[in-house]
Design an enzyme around this catalytic site. Structure first.
Site, mmCIF file in Angstrom:
data_model
loop_
_atom_site.group_PDB
_atom_site.id
_atom_site.type_symbol
_atom_site.label_atom_id
_atom_site.label_comp_id
_atom_site.label_asym_id
_atom_site.label_seq_id
_atom_site.Cartn_x
_atom_site.Cartn_y
_atom_site.Cartn_z
ATOM 1 C CD GLN A 46 63.912 21.806 42.579
ATOM 2 O OE1 GLN A 46 65.066 21.932 42.915
ATOM 3 N NE2 GLN A 46 63.146 22.856 42.419
ATOM 4 C CG ASN A 48 58.720 23.911 42.404
ATOM 5 O OD1 ASN A 48 59.368 23.401 43.306
ATOM 6 N ND2 ASN A 48 59.260 24.257 41.255
ATOM 7 C CG HIS A 62 60.038 33.325 36.854
ATOM 8 N ND1 HIS A 62 59.013 32.919 37.666
ATOM 9 C CD2 HIS A 62 60.303 34.604 37.214
ATOM 10 C CE1 HIS A 62 58.679 33.909 38.490
ATOM 11 N NE2 HIS A 62 59.455 34.944 38.231
ATOM 12 C CG HIS A 119 56.038 29.317 33.108
ATOM 13 N ND1 HIS A 119 55.982 29.333 34.484
ATOM 14 C CD2 HIS A 119 54.824 28.914 32.681
ATOM 15 C CE1 HIS A 119 54.779 28.938 34.868
ATOM 16 N NE2 HIS A 119 54.062 28.684 33.796
ATOM 17 C CE1 TYR A 132 56.770 26.463 39.193
ATOM 18 C CE2 TYR A 132 54.461 26.926 39.568
ATOM 19 C CZ TYR A 132 55.782 27.283 39.680
ATOM 20 O OH TYR A 132 56.121 28.466 40.268
#
Length: 192
Positions: A46, A48, A62, A119, A132
Protein backbone atom coordinates in the site's frame (compact mmCIF):
# COMPACT_ATOMS: atom_id res chain seq x y z
CA UNK A 1 20.26 5.89 -3.21
CA UNK A 2 22.53 6.18 -0.20
CA UNK A 3 21.66 3.69 2.58
CA UNK A 4 22.85 4.40 6.14
CA UNK A 5 21.97 1.80 8.76
CA UNK A 6 21.02 3.22 12.14
CA UNK A 7 21.88 1.82 15.57
CA UNK A 8 18.63 -0.19 15.26
CA UNK A 9 19.53 -3.16 13.05
CA UNK A 10 17.50 -3.16 9.86
CA UNK A 11 16.37 0.49 10.15
CA UNK A 12 17.92 2.70 7.48
CA UNK A 13 18.09 6.38 6.61
CA UNK A 14 17.92 6.62 2.83
CA UNK A 15 19.22 9.71 1.08
CA UNK A 16 18.78 10.51 -2.57
CA UNK A 17 21.78 10.27 -4.85
CA UNK A 18 21.02 13.36 -6.91
CA UNK A 19 22.08 13.86 -10.51
CA UNK A 20 22.00 17.61 -10.91
CA UNK A 21 22.02 19.80 -14.01
CA UNK A 22 20.56 23.15 -15.14
CA UNK A 23 17.02 21.72 -14.92
CA UNK A 24 17.35 20.71 -11.27
CA UNK A 25 18.01 17.11 -10.25
CA UNK A 26 16.88 13.54 -10.82
CA UNK A 27 17.15 10.73 -8.27
CA UNK A 28 15.84 7.24 -7.73
CA UNK A 29 13.69 7.02 -4.56
CA UNK A 30 12.96 3.29 -4.61
CA UNK A 31 14.51 0.23 -6.25
CA UNK A 32 13.65 -3.38 -5.40
CA UNK A 33 17.17 -4.54 -6.29
CA UNK A 34 18.88 -1.98 -4.03
CA UNK A 35 16.49 -2.69 -1.16
CA UNK A 36 17.07 -6.43 -1.48
CA UNK A 37 20.87 -5.89 -1.56
CA UNK A 38 20.60 -4.15 1.83
CA UNK A 39 18.43 -6.90 3.32
CA UNK A 40 15.27 -4.77 3.25
CA UNK A 41 11.79 -5.94 2.31
CA UNK A 42 11.29 -4.61 -1.25
CA UNK A 43 7.50 -5.06 -1.22
CA UNK A 44 4.96 -2.26 -1.40
CA UNK A 45 1.47 -3.48 -0.55
CA UNK A 46 0.00 0.00 0.00
CA UNK A 47 1.02 3.62 -0.51
CA UNK A 48 -0.35 6.20 1.95
CA UNK A 49 -0.26 9.96 2.30
CA UNK A 50 -1.06 12.04 5.38
CA UNK A 51 -1.65 15.77 5.53
CA UNK A 52 -1.12 17.66 8.79
CA UNK A 53 -2.64 21.15 8.97
CA UNK A 54 -1.02 22.33 12.21
CA UNK A 55 2.55 22.10 13.41
CA UNK A 56 2.69 20.07 16.59
CA UNK A 57 0.32 17.42 15.16
CA UNK A 58 1.42 14.03 16.41
CA UNK A 59 0.65 10.69 14.78
CA UNK A 60 1.72 7.51 16.55
CA UNK A 61 3.16 5.37 17.90
CA UNK A 62 1.67 2.78 15.52
CA UNK A 63 2.52 -0.81 14.60
CA UNK A 64 0.94 -4.04 13.43
CA UNK A 65 1.50 -7.43 15.03
CA UNK A 66 2.71 -10.43 13.03
CA UNK A 67 1.68 -12.01 10.78
CA UNK A 68 0.59 -8.58 9.45
CA UNK A 69 3.67 -6.66 10.66
CA UNK A 70 4.46 -3.73 8.38
CA UNK A 71 7.67 -2.36 6.97
CA UNK A 72 7.43 1.32 5.98
CA UNK A 73 9.34 3.75 3.81
CA UNK A 74 8.49 7.23 5.11
CA UNK A 75 9.26 10.53 3.40
CA UNK A 76 8.13 14.10 4.08
CA UNK A 77 6.96 15.66 0.82
CA UNK A 78 5.97 19.12 2.16
CA UNK A 79 7.00 20.81 5.39
CA UNK A 80 8.98 18.91 8.02
CA UNK A 81 8.54 16.14 10.59
CA UNK A 82 10.44 14.55 13.42
CA UNK A 83 10.03 10.82 12.81
CA UNK A 84 10.62 8.38 15.68
CA UNK A 85 10.77 4.59 15.56
CA UNK A 86 10.98 2.12 18.47
CA UNK A 87 12.37 -1.42 18.21
CA UNK A 88 9.69 -3.85 19.44
CA UNK A 89 11.57 -7.06 18.63
CA UNK A 90 11.87 -8.85 22.02
CA UNK A 91 14.92 -10.82 20.84
CA UNK A 92 16.78 -7.67 19.71
CA UNK A 93 19.68 -6.17 21.65
CA UNK A 94 18.04 -2.79 21.02
CA UNK A 95 14.55 -3.79 22.25
CA UNK A 96 12.61 -0.60 23.24
CA UNK A 97 15.41 1.67 22.00
CA UNK A 98 14.51 4.37 19.52
CA UNK A 99 15.93 6.77 16.99
CA UNK A 100 14.58 10.06 15.72
CA UNK A 101 15.21 11.54 12.29
CA UNK A 102 14.15 14.89 10.87
CA UNK A 103 12.63 14.48 7.43
CA UNK A 104 11.70 17.52 5.37
CA UNK A 105 10.83 18.68 1.89
CA UNK A 106 14.37 19.97 1.31
CA UNK A 107 16.47 16.96 2.36
CA UNK A 108 13.96 14.48 0.84
CA UNK A 109 15.48 11.87 3.15
CA UNK A 110 13.45 8.72 3.78
CA UNK A 111 13.35 6.43 6.79
CA UNK A 112 13.00 2.68 6.30
CA UNK A 113 11.09 1.20 9.25
CA UNK A 114 11.44 -2.59 9.58
CA UNK A 115 8.65 -4.93 10.61
CA UNK A 116 7.93 -5.12 14.37
CA UNK A 117 8.81 -1.46 15.01
CA UNK A 118 6.51 1.25 16.35
CA UNK A 119 6.42 4.40 14.23
CA UNK A 120 5.22 7.94 14.85
CA UNK A 121 6.01 11.51 13.91
CA UNK A 122 5.32 15.12 14.78
CA UNK A 123 4.73 17.86 12.19
CA UNK A 124 7.28 20.65 12.68
CA UNK A 125 5.54 23.09 10.31
CA UNK A 126 1.97 23.91 9.35
CA UNK A 127 0.70 22.15 6.22
CA UNK A 128 3.10 19.23 6.37
CA UNK A 129 2.54 16.17 4.18
CA UNK A 130 4.06 12.71 4.40
CA UNK A 131 4.11 9.79 2.04
CA UNK A 132 4.78 6.22 3.02
CA UNK A 133 4.94 2.95 1.24
CA UNK A 134 3.92 0.02 3.41
CA UNK A 135 5.01 -3.60 2.97
CA UNK A 136 1.81 -5.18 4.29
CA UNK A 137 -1.89 -4.47 3.96
CA UNK A 138 -3.62 -2.60 6.78
CA UNK A 139 -5.16 -5.11 9.18
CA UNK A 140 -7.34 -3.48 11.87
CA UNK A 141 -7.31 -6.65 13.99
CA UNK A 142 -3.49 -6.62 14.06
CA UNK A 143 -2.92 -2.95 14.87
CA UNK A 144 -1.43 -1.70 18.10
CA UNK A 145 0.15 1.36 19.57
CA UNK A 146 2.32 2.83 22.27
CA UNK A 147 1.77 6.05 24.17
CA UNK A 148 3.78 8.90 22.67
CA UNK A 149 4.66 10.10 26.20
CA UNK A 150 5.37 6.76 27.88
CA UNK A 151 8.16 7.42 30.40
CA UNK A 152 9.73 3.99 29.70
CA UNK A 153 10.34 5.01 26.10
CA UNK A 154 11.73 8.48 26.83
CA UNK A 155 10.69 9.91 23.45
CA UNK A 156 11.50 13.62 23.06
CA UNK A 157 9.06 15.57 20.92
CA UNK A 158 10.28 19.06 19.95
CA UNK A 159 6.90 20.84 20.15
CA UNK A 160 3.87 20.74 22.43
CA UNK A 161 1.27 18.39 20.93
CA UNK A 162 -1.36 20.53 19.16
CA UNK A 163 -3.49 17.80 17.54
CA UNK A 164 -3.71 14.04 18.14
CA UNK A 165 -6.39 11.49 17.38
CA UNK A 166 -8.49 10.12 20.25
CA UNK A 167 -7.29 6.61 19.30
CA UNK A 168 -3.62 7.61 19.70
CA UNK A 169 -4.36 9.34 23.01
CA UNK A 170 -6.00 6.15 24.31
CA UNK A 171 -2.98 3.86 23.89
CA UNK A 172 -2.16 2.21 27.22
CA UNK A 173 1.18 2.51 29.03
CA UNK A 174 3.86 -0.04 28.23
CA UNK A 175 3.79 -1.40 31.79
CA UNK A 176 0.22 -2.57 31.15
CA UNK A 177 0.79 -4.18 27.76
CA UNK A 178 4.43 -5.30 27.67
CA UNK A 179 3.89 -9.00 28.42
CA UNK A 180 1.32 -9.33 25.62
CA UNK A 181 3.45 -7.13 23.32
CA UNK A 182 6.51 -9.35 23.79
CA UNK A 183 4.50 -12.51 23.25
CA UNK A 184 2.85 -11.26 20.07
CA UNK A 185 6.03 -9.64 18.67
CA UNK A 186 8.23 -12.71 19.20
CA UNK A 187 9.45 -14.29 15.98
CA UNK A 188 7.48 -17.30 14.85
CA UNK A 189 9.16 -20.63 15.62
CA UNK A 190 10.84 -22.23 12.63
CA UNK A 191 8.80 -25.01 11.00
CA UNK A 192 9.85 -28.53 12.04
Amino acid sequence: MIFTETKLKGAFIIDLERRTDERGFFARSFCQHEFREHGLKPVIAQANVASNRKKGTLRGMHFQFPPAAESKLVRCTRGAILDIIVDLRPESQTYLEHISVELDEDNMTALYVPERFAHGYQALRDNTDTSYQVGEFYAPTAEGGLRYDDPRLGLKWPLPVSVMSPKDQAFRPLREIEDALKRRMSPAPAPA
